[in-house]
Design an enzyme around this catalytic site. Structure first.
Site, PDB file in Angstrom:
ATOM      1  N   GLU A  87       0.826  -1.207   0.000  1.00 13.08           N
ATOM      2  CA  GLU A  87       0.000   0.000   0.000  1.00 13.08           C
ATOM      3  C   GLU A  87       0.864   1.262   0.000  1.00 13.08           C
ATOM      4  OE1 GLU A  87      -3.499   1.915   2.877  1.00 13.08           O
ATOM      5  OE2 GLU A  87      -2.706  -0.090   3.242  1.00 13.08           O
ATOM      6  N   TRP A 104     -14.561   8.500   2.901  1.00 17.61           N
ATOM      7  CA  TRP A 104     -15.157   7.572   3.865  1.00 17.61           C
ATOM      8  C   TRP A 104     -15.246   8.184   5.254  1.00 17.61           C
ATOM      9  CZ3 TRP A 104     -11.881   5.310   7.694  1.00 17.61           C
ATOM     10  CH2 TRP A 104     -10.503   5.500   7.494  1.00 17.61           C
ATOM     11  N   THR A 136      -9.540   5.452  15.913  1.00 19.17           N
ATOM     12  CA  THR A 136      -9.865   5.860  14.555  1.00 19.17           C
ATOM     13  C   THR A 136     -10.619   7.183  14.565  1.00 19.17           C
ATOM     14  OG1 THR A 136      -9.975   3.566  13.792  1.00 19.17           O
ATOM     15  CG2 THR A 136     -11.118   5.212  12.465  1.00 19.17           C
ATOM     16  N   GLU A 143      -3.470  10.572   2.293  1.00 16.59           N
ATOM     17  CA  GLU A 143      -4.734  10.659   3.028  1.00 16.59           C
ATOM     18  C   GLU A 143      -4.930  12.076   3.543  1.00 16.59           C
ATOM     19  OE1 GLU A 143      -6.509   6.891   5.095  1.00 16.59           O
ATOM     20  OE2 GLU A 143      -4.552   7.347   5.929  1.00 16.59           O
TER      21      GLU A 143
END
EC number: 3.2.-.-
Length: 457
Positions: free
Chosen positions: A162, A253, A264, A166
């Site tokens: 990956e 998201w 999170t 972000e």
């Protein structure tokens, strides 16, 4: 090496019942069975779309259970319409006709595509149908804004290598850069890159991915460089460097859901506000104007016997286990697999008539992650459960269920969905359960293991 595996509750598609409790799971120490051979990025076994982009060959029934991955194709994609975008529940693998697969609700606006996220949905994901095995990938885009909202532009391989850009909705002056190798979480990989207002200003974000170096650039300015030689892992006896064919993924998201891990939520700036002034027409949005891709040559010494597709020839899932072959595969139905791509239980024999009585009665998972967004630390996802009664590109669901589509009305509730965000850094708080195998961390945790928690309980 030790593998970490996160389990989470299963989300529910609007108007769709829970996935079958006996649906096979996959992950460390648990390969998919022959009857549902493909391990999706959500840690669940199935057929059809499970075997396409994101299918993990290392946890599937066998390496060729996943459909071969179309090779890199240099192009400039001006995303002015949905003509080149197909919903995941209609795509059967013909990358020659479609370059992007969607989950959620992309919207055309002002010669660009909006990645939307309405209340109680989990956002939108665009993923390329072609893979990249080293190249220069750029996206001209803006991000969304608000606490709990995350925009992402990443590269993700089927074995969870990956590379990330972000954007956290409460910090519009930075882009977070990150990378992982086979999902191995390293809390020191993330670096913030300074950029002017990511919401109001269109910036060009570039990942220049080469076999020995990886750079993150913004508007042509190199902001960070990683050398492969600096990623050696003596314990694993390999380089912790992204090195396998990857899809381009763009997404919006809701990391700030109350159902998400508190780490999170904190990383995303707090709980999401569904009455935020940053929402327009009832949804948060990020804009993507253009994606450009310059493919690089395969690495030196690559196993090349053809030119059409990437395949893995070894369970190690590393750079030297990738081969380029002439084989191409398009599924004949959502019940076909890489092992049997021509299978169609509803095919009509010449001279005969089809009938409901002749249709197979088995039930099998065919379309994974029909919701639209994701989370950083392994929150729930959904899957459309289908019977063998489908005859078109969209799998028909089992009795009592409703067909899943890419429309906003069919997106999953905010309690779950697929994911594509960045790594599980120290502040993310995504918990992990140690088990035998490789480490699945960060956004990989969110992407690949969601359906198991509820099924195990």
């Amino acid at each position: 090496m030790v593998r970490y595996f996160v389990t989470a509750a299963l989300a529910v598609l609007l108007s769709v019942t829970l996935v079958r409790a006996d649906a096979p799971k996959c992950g460390p120490g648990s390969l998919c069975p022959a009857s549902a051979p493909c391990c999706s990025q959500y840690g669940q076994c199935g057929v059809g779309a499970y075997c396409l982009g994101g299918c993990d060959p290392l946890f599937s029934h066998q390496l060729d259970s996943c459909v071969v991955a179309p090779v890199c194709k240099s192009a400039d994609y001006t995303l002015k319409s949905l003509d080149d975008v197909m919903s995941i529940d209609k795509y059967l693998g013909d990358s020659s006709s479609i370059n992007w697969v969607s989950q959620g609700q992309p919207v055309v606006y002002n010669n660009a595509l909006l990645l939307t996220m309405a209340q109680d949905t989990v956002g939108t994901l665009l993923a390329s149908t072609h893979y990249v095995w080293y190249g220069k990938i750029s996206a001209k885009m803006t991000t969304s804004q608000g606490q709990g909202v995350v925009t992402a532009f990443i590269m993700m391989s089927d074995v969870k290598d990956e590379i990330d850009f972000e954007f956290i909705g409460v910090d519009i002056e930075h882009a977070q850069s990150n990378y992982y190798s086979q999902g191995v979480t390293n809390y020191h990989n993330e670096e913030n890159l300074t950029v002017s207002n990511t919401v109001e200003n269109v910036h060009e974000y570039t990942i220049d991915w080469q076999p020995d170096t990886l750079t993150w650039s913004i508007d042509g300015n190199v902001m960070r460089t990683l050398k492969r030689s600096d990623t050696w892992n003596a314990t694993a006896n390999r380089f912790d460097y992204p090195q396998t064919p990857s899809r381009i993924m763009l997404s919006l998201w809701p990391a700030g859901l109350s159902t998400n891990d508190i780490g999170t939520v904190n990383w995303a700036g707090g709980l999401i506000n569904w009455n935020s002034p940053y929402m327009q027409n009832g949804y948060y949005y990020a804009m993507v104007q253009e994606v450009s891709l310059q493919c690089y040559d395969p690495p030196s010494g690559a196993n090349i016997t053809g030119k059409n597709s990437y395949v893995y020839n070894n369970e190690a899932g590393t750079n030297n286990t990738v081969a380029i072959v002439d084989e191409t595969e398009i599924l004949a139905s959502f019940y076909a697999t890489g092992e049997n791509p021509s299978y169609n239980p509803n095919a009509v024999v010449s001279g005969s008539k089809s009938s409901a009585a002749s249709a197979p009665t088995q039930s099998v998972e065919t379309v994974p992650g029909m919701s639209g967004g994701g989370n950083r630390g392994g929150d729930p996802v959904s899957s459309a459960s289908a019977s063998a009664g489908e005859a078109t590109g969209t799998a028909s669901v089992a009795a009592g269920e409703s067909a899943a589509t890419g429309s906003a009305a069919a997106q999953a509730t905010a309690s779950g969905g697929f994911s594509q965000g960045g790594g599980n850094a120290a502040g993310s708080g995504a918990s992990a359960l140690k088990t035998e195998g490789r480490v699945l961390g960060g956004s990989v945790l969110a992407i690949c293991v969601a359906v198991l928690g509820l099924l195990v309980i």
